[in-house]
Enzyme design. Structure first.
Site, PDB file in Angstrom:
ATOM      1  N   GLY A  51      12.204  -9.968  25.994  1.00  9.05           N
ATOM      2  CA  GLY A  51      11.134  -9.364  25.482  1.00  9.05           C
ATOM      3  C   GLY A  51      10.022  -9.570  26.574  1.00  9.05           C
ATOM      4  N   THR A  52       9.200  -8.634  26.786  1.00  7.42           N
ATOM      5  CA  THR A  52       8.169  -8.559  27.861  1.00  7.42           C
ATOM      6  C   THR A  52       6.886  -8.976  27.513  1.00  7.42           C
ATOM      7  OG1 THR A  52       8.421  -6.175  27.891  1.00  7.42           O
ATOM      8  CG2 THR A  52       9.838  -7.326  29.534  1.00  7.42           C
ATOM      9  N   THR A  53       5.829  -8.077  27.301  1.00  7.23           N
ATOM     10  CA  THR A  53       4.507  -8.149  27.527  1.00  7.23           C
ATOM     11  C   THR A  53       3.795  -8.494  26.099  1.00  7.23           C
ATOM     12  OG1 THR A  53       4.660  -6.909  29.396  1.00  7.23           O
ATOM     13  CG2 THR A  53       2.581  -7.482  28.711  1.00  7.23           C
ATOM     14  N   ALA A 226       9.452  -3.269  33.056  1.00  7.32           N
ATOM     15  CA  ALA A 226      10.026  -3.926  31.950  1.00  7.32           C
ATOM     16  C   ALA A 226       9.085  -3.673  30.523  1.00  7.32           C
ATOM     17  CB  ALA A 226      10.195  -5.258  32.053  1.00  7.32           C
TER      18      ALA A 226
END
Lengths: 274, 227
Positions: A51-53, A226
């Site tokens: 998972g990114t941001t 991403a």
């Protein structure tokens, strides 16, 4: 598990109000862990879903948490609709970045841990106590983090005893840091944070904080592969939670879409210098 | 070496049952009433902190009379069982019936095999989406389990109170009416209904989306009792 009987313990073995201790006594295989005994360091032998941001922003009446919707595995998009912001209890939330599998499992355990404490003890943990519980879970994940399964959550919410919003961030060793105003995490976190930094001021309204959160994720998506940007074709937008004195609530999709659509008329439109 | 005296199993069981019943009869009673808005648990309890009713899981509550330390331990064991099951499977898989079975098994086991039985009577209540799905499981000190309809009474004066409820209870009661009925039947016959400071009221509210249990207390309770 010993159903149909109740789990009863002699006094020396009683797990107290901790659900993870209870699980350790009754069914330790259920505890989230990544148990890799191979000697490799630093990287799993296969692409991990990440998972990114995510962002957490304190405003006048509480906090706003938001996350983009993309999960990646190597150079592949693993999921376009993943949710990274979760309700922890009535007045707090967790946003996750890092290895998605262990992160989601950690959130699930954390949610039960808070509720279990409340029911066994008859009162809720303090805000600090909740942050410390999460810190212990992140620390327990350290061996997995060494193999590349890093989980670094943000924990935020409304502290009813202090009557204000609070934001905590963590590092992979379980280090727990209280942030003054906002924090971001994940691969696009640095871009999101710069955006928030330029707009944040004391006494924002909830609506302003929500807009800053959404915009900061768009800014991150602009610079970081991403992080998922607004997807106008599939109508995918960030997930956003507001936590104030009335508790935790996720904004509904239509509200976020309306805000996002207005915000898309902003600086990104002309600012395509790269 | 002297032989131990022979005591017939019937006598052993009868002695244990008498012992448990005496312990329970010393305490005050509790009533559970299904109503339009959910399930109301009304107990005579002057304490503000030592509760007889508690949340177990999303739509499930626990209530008990008898010895406090014993039912408190049983309550915590129920919370543990429910949270374990919900974590290992899913929240939907936790049911009042499963919990009530576990209580019945445990109480029955202790009654038959231990020196001293638990001096408690337990209720496991689950509020449904509609009135027809409400469930009340009443479990006695020896593990005997009863599936009750509409209302049930726990404690020493159960039979006398149930007698009044059989006459006055109706499933069309609203929450306020149910609380007032509870306060009236728990008072000694011919006397004023119990006041807010002598009552503990737990409420499984049908309309709440997830965790349905809350306590009715303070000004809210005073207002409800005043009608």
């Amino acid at each position: 598990m010993t159903e149909p009987f109740l789990p009863l313990f002699s006094s020396g073995l009683d797990p107290g109000p901790s659900f993870s201790e209870l699980l350790r006594r009754v069914d330790p295989t259920q505890l989230p862990r990544v148990d890799i005994s191979s000697p490799g360091h630093g990287a799993a032998p296969f692409p991990i879903t990440h998972g990114t941001t995510v962002v957490a922003i304190r405003y006048g009446g509480g906090v706003v948490m938001a996350g983009d919707r993309r999960a990646t595995a190597g150079y592949t998009i693993a999921n376009r609709w993943i949710e990274k912001v979760f309700r922890a209890d009535d007045h707090s939330g967790v946003a996750i970045a890092g290895a998605a599998g262990p992160a989601v499992e950690m959130v699930r355990l954390f949610q039960v841990q808070l509720e279990h404490y409340e029911k066994v003890e008859g009162e809720r943990l303090s805000f600090e106590g909740k942050a410390n519980q999460l810190s212990q879970m992140v620390r327990a994940n350290l061996p997995a983090a060494m193999q590349g399964f890093v989980v670094v959550p943000l924990f935020a919410g409304f502290d009813e005893r202090r009557d204000r919003g609070r934001v905590f961030s963590f590092d992979a060793t379980g280090g727990r840091y209280e942030e003054r105003d906002y924090q971001t995490n994940g691969s696009g976190g640095i871009h999101a944070k710069n955006w928030i930094k330029s707009l944040w001021r004391e006494g924002l309204t909830a609506g302003e904080a929500v807009d800053i959160g959404i915009r900061s994720l768009f800014a991150a998506a602009d610079e970081d592969v991403a992080t998922g940007g607004p997807d106008l074709v599939r109508r995918i937008f960030p997930t956003v939670a507001v936590i104030d004195t009335d508790g935790f609530r996720m904004l509904d999709d239509a509200d976020i879409e309306a805000r996002a659509t207005v915000l898309l008329g902003g600086p990104e439109r002309g600012g395509d210098e790269a | 070496m002297s032989q131990p005296f022979y005591v017939s199993p019937e006598q052993v069981m009868k002695d244990r049952a008498d012992y448990a019943r005496k312990g329970i009869a010393r305490g005050r009673s509790l009533v559970a009433l299904e109503c339009v808005d959910g399930i109301v648990l009304v107990a005579e309890n002057p304490s503000r902190t030592l509760y007889k009713t508690s949340e177990i899981y999303d739509r499930i509550a626990f209530a008990a009379v008898g010895k406090y330390n014993e039912f408190q331990m049983l309550k915590i064991a129920g919370v543990r069982l429910a949270d374990l099951k919900g974590f290992q499977y899913s929240r939907e898989d936790v049911s009042a019936r499963g919990l009530a079975n576990a209580y019945a098994q445990t109480l029955g086991q202790v009654f038959t095999h231990e020196m001293k039985p638990y001096e408690v009577e337990i209720l496991v209540a689950e509020v449904g989406r509609t009135h027809a799905d409400d469930q009340l499981f009443h479990i006695l000190y020896d593990g005997v389990m009863m599936d009750e309809e509409g209302f049930t009474v726990l404690g020493g004066q159960a039979e006398a109170i149930a007698e009044i409820l059989r006459r006055d209870y109706s499933e069309t009661l609203e929450v306020g009416e149910a609380v007032r009925l509870g306060a009236r039947v728990l008072a000694p016959e011919g006397q004023e209904p119990l006041a807010a400071d002598a009552l503990e009221v737990g409420f499984l509210e049908r309309a709440l989306p997830e965790r349905a249990f809350r306590r009715l207390k303070g000004d809210d309770l005073v207002a409800l009792l005043a009608g």
